[in-house]
Design an enzyme around this catalytic site. Structure first.
Site, short mmCIF file in Angstrom:
data_model
loop_
_atom_site.label_atom_id
_atom_site.label_comp_id
_atom_site.label_asym_id
_atom_site.label_seq_id
_atom_site.Cartn_x
_atom_site.Cartn_y
_atom_site.Cartn_z
N LYS A 175 -10.41 -19.02 -1.31
CA LYS A 175 -10.42 -20.12 -2.28
C LYS A 175 -9.82 -21.38 -1.65
O LYS A 175 -10.36 -22.48 -1.79
CB LYS A 175 -9.64 -19.71 -3.55
CG LYS A 175 -10.41 -18.69 -4.39
CD LYS A 175 -9.60 -18.08 -5.53
CE LYS A 175 -10.43 -16.99 -6.22
NZ LYS A 175 -9.76 -16.32 -7.32
N GLN A 210 -3.88 -15.98 -9.56
CA GLN A 210 -4.70 -14.85 -9.13
C GLN A 210 -4.28 -13.57 -9.85
O GLN A 210 -3.10 -13.25 -9.93
CB GLN A 210 -4.58 -14.67 -7.60
CG GLN A 210 -5.52 -13.63 -7.01
CD GLN A 210 -7.00 -13.99 -7.14
OE1 GLN A 210 -7.37 -15.15 -7.15
NE2 GLN A 210 -7.85 -12.99 -7.22
N ASP A 240 -9.98 -21.24 -14.44
CA ASP A 240 -10.64 -19.95 -14.61
C ASP A 240 -11.38 -19.84 -15.94
O ASP A 240 -12.20 -18.94 -16.13
CB ASP A 240 -9.58 -18.83 -14.61
CG ASP A 240 -9.32 -18.26 -13.22
OD1 ASP A 240 -10.29 -18.07 -12.47
OD2 ASP A 240 -8.15 -17.98 -12.91
N1 GUN Z 1 -9.03 -11.64 -9.99
C1 GUN Z 1 -10.30 -11.18 -9.90
N2 GUN Z 1 -11.17 -12.13 -10.29
C2 GUN Z 1 -10.44 -13.21 -10.63
C3 GUN Z 1 -10.77 -14.51 -11.12
O1 GUN Z 1 -11.93 -14.86 -11.34
N3 GUN Z 1 -9.71 -15.33 -11.35
C4 GUN Z 1 -8.43 -14.96 -11.15
N4 GUN Z 1 -7.48 -15.85 -11.42
N5 GUN Z 1 -8.09 -13.77 -10.70
C5 GUN Z 1 -9.09 -12.90 -10.45
#
Ligand code: GUN
Length: 286
Positions: free
Chosen positions: A53, A97, A120
């Site tokens: 990311k 995350q 998100d």
């Molecule tokens: N963990 C797995 N997928 C995601 C996501 O799309 N966003 C976040 N913040 N954590 C995750």
């Protein structure tokens, strides 16, 4: 034999769109969008995702900050950090995350992120806007799934879409997005009786359950579009999806590989969502 839906190639197109937009936004508003990513602990999969990311953010030219907290961090400290970022005017987008260590209440953390910085789209304000059909921040993986389906050129309207999995992060929002495009949507899950009979109805089949190889060729309608959201690790350390690629690619018209399908699209859509957060915060940018 199915054509491959190349998420890696499509994500490069999306990231290039964002890259151009970052240049325009900086010229117009005097600053770049800023994404802040928080990771708690040392979950190896999360570390890889977070690294990717931050790497993608650097590619697009936007600002990014990575906040790494130890797994022993208290819920209170994490919530304090989020509050600080919520009120920091130089931060446009906040991503925590998941999963978080067991002693931290994930729901509390999701609720703590300011809705306009909730990149998100997990905050209840954004979730309710999505279900009301209003403008909102759409969760990254479902947004990536829709962009992949659209890249086939197939019209979603009137098609039968079966989503296997009912998570808040993928299954439920992707079902709503397909419904918004006038698909007839079925959500199947672990208690669905005769899953194959249901999935064989699908013109569009989205698998998001986290069960390696669950979807076999005999469960796929000939000519279906098959989207594999699963990212599972086998005993020998290899990545595999929820879809048995070998047998399903014999039946599908289009299919996403794992890796290189939905995964890169999630990250690309995160970049798009960061731009969206920026625009919602800068007067006159929408
Ligand atoms: N963990 C797995 N997928 C995601 C996501 O799309 N966003 C976040 N913040 N954590 C995750």
């Amino acid at each position: 034999m199915a054509k491959i839906l190349d998420g890696k190639a499509l994500s490069a197109v999306v990231k290039d769109e964002v890259r151009s937009e970052v240049v325009e936004l900086e010229a117009k508003y005097g600053r770049k969008p800023c994404l802040c990513v928080i990771i708690v602990g040392e979950n190896p999969a999360s570390q890889v995702y977070v690294r990717n990311k931050v790497k993608a953010a650097a590619y697009t030219g936007m600002e990014s900050r990575l906040i790494e907290l130890p797994s022993s961090v208290s819920e209170e400290t994490l919530l304090g950090k989020i509050a600080e970022l919520n009120s920091d005017p130089s931060v446009d987008a906040i991503l925590v995350q998941l999963p978080l260590p067991k002693h931290i209440d994930e729901e509390k953390v999701i609720y703590a992120v300011a809705p306009e910085k909730d990149v998100d789209g997990f905050h209840p304000s954004n979730v309710s806007l999505l279900w009301l059909g209003k403008e909102c921040i759409v969760p990254c993986t479902p947004a990536g799934v829709m962009r992949l389906i659209d890249s086939t050129g197939v019209d979603i309207c009137g098609k039968t879409a079966v989503v296997v999995g009912r998570s808040n992060i993928v299954g439920k929002p992707v079902a709503k997005l397909l419904l918004d495009r006038n698909a007839t949507v079925v959500i199947a899950h672990s208690r669905t009786a005769d899953l194959g009979a249901v999935t064989r109805q699908a013109d569009i089949l989205v698998a998001a359950v986290g069960k390696p190889g669950l979807i076999k060729g005999e469960m796929v309608r000939p000519g279906a579009i098959v989207i594999d959201v699963g990212i599972n690790r086998t005993e020998d350390g290899k990545l595999c999806g929820d879809v048995d690629f070998a047998s399903c690619s014999e039946k599908a018209s289009w299919i996403t590989p794992v890796p290189g399908g939905v995964g890169p699209m999630t990250i690309a859509m995160l970049m798009k969502n960061t731009i969206r957060c920026f625009k919602s915060r800068v007067p006159g940018a929408r």
